[in-house]
Design an enzyme around this catalytic site. Sequence first.
Site: not given
Length: 547
Positions: A206, A212, A268-269, A354, A385, A510
């Site tokens: 965005k 990263e 973003g999410r 977030e 399990h 960050k």
Amino acid sequence: MVDITATEAWRELAAHQQHLFARSLRELFAMDPDRGRSMVVDAAELHIDYSKNLVVPETLELLTALGREAGVEQLRDAMFAGDHLNTSEDRAVLHTALRLPADAELTVDGQDVVADVHAVLAAMAQFSDRVRDGEHTGFTGKAITDVVNIGIGGSDLGPAMAYQALRHYRHARIRCHFVSNVDPADLTGTLADLDPESTLLIVASKTFTTQETLANARAARAWLLAHYDGDQDAVAAHFAAVSTNAEKVADFGIDTDNMFGFWNWVGGRYSVDSAIGLSLMIAVGPDRFTEFLSGFHAVDEHFRTQPLDRNAPVLLALIGLWYSNFWGAQTHAVLPYADDLARFPAYLQQLVMESNGKSVARDGGHLTAPTETVVWGEPGTNGQHAFYQLLHQGTWLIPADFIGFAEPLDDLPTPDGGSMHDLLMSNFFAQTQVLAFGKTADDLADEGVAPELIPHKVMPGNRPTTSILAPRLTPAVLGQLIALYEHQVFVKAMVWGINPFDQWGVELGKQQANQLLSDLAEPAPPAPLADSSTDELVRWYRTARGR
Ligand code: F6P
């Protein structure tokens, strides 16, 4: 702003919890044998049973009264209308506009939102079709066989989750890969098997400033150029971008003809249904992507128009809040009985945590009540399990959502001529039943269990679950599921009085990482930092790296 904990509805809920605390789900079902028929709600194709929750009709009346006092209906309408509900960033919140049909009308802040959304969708569709049809080729004319989406957080989790979920609908030639981690193992491991000449790299960010993503994008460009002896013209054929930041995309060297935009009113999410879904559209095709959007829209319409007590996202949000605020629940499990939804819990972790992992109100005041819980989960039956032991007999109250489908996209016969999908779903139904009703010491004694084993085998029950069923896992149903959770996040945030659309809490880490990076790499020992622990860890790391 309303202090929700000071309202009459809140006080009544606290008193009501004391009363309900003494009742088990066994008793609640005995008192009202019809719960399994009355405590259900349908939203588009989703059939939701909330009867195995620690609620009675009065609980739901009090919870919806709480929602009303918090102004959920007005705030919901304000969000759909484009009010600037993201107050700390002064932005509208319009992910719901990303799935409006082309003939809808919505103008916000002077922008014809629907026209802009559909212009980008049309450009994405044209590009996707060209890639799918083999018209958009690599630099040497090879058809694209592999698409690598480079992004992180909302620019990764949505398309990665949906690509896996919609495995059945993918183009036969094209495989998508998702690189997010700045750990070079992620990119290296992904590119190792790929032919640069038939690979399309989509940089999804965005802001186009995320450390990263840019590190991975630069490394991917170097990998491509190494193959083409540094010929920069190859970048235009092999790279596309998805961003709100055209300037930074151009600076990177990506042809802005291959850039697909969105707007700062898409968080973003909340962006899998924007151009961030380009890799998904290439994989499943524009028609399936349109179905995906129509699924979101169907649940948007349900959320926008249904009264609070028949409104699926509202009810599930309020029941979730009931557990975190009145029963002390700290986590919430999401358990898909569909292997293709394996990444759905991870996707929801960003969406939910977030958004609502906040302790400050919209107006800057401190909140007095607990807010969002930890979301986690794995597909059934694997979880059975691994961690279900704790769900059944542990000491924590962990509400859980079970998600399953009637019709399998894949089925295999069992040796007795049955269906493996039935086997899967029998586990879904059995687990929700056992979690709710357990097994008493008397039941075990009647079965002849040795007395010394009875305490170990007692299943306390009373563990709340919500069952979410749909006919099959289609693109539309996936959109419906995502919207169901998006709107739950919104409702809870509005009741708590927080802004679910910013994420200031991720910024400091960050900045610190950038600061520490030079300390790790510099030849001279770094100047002491603020604390002895970090100083020593950096010193140890430098020594181990021979610096
Ligand atoms: O983790 C913080 C965050 O800003 C998320 O909200 C976002 O989804 C992610 O980073 C990626 O941001 P971008 O799409 O700008 O690269």
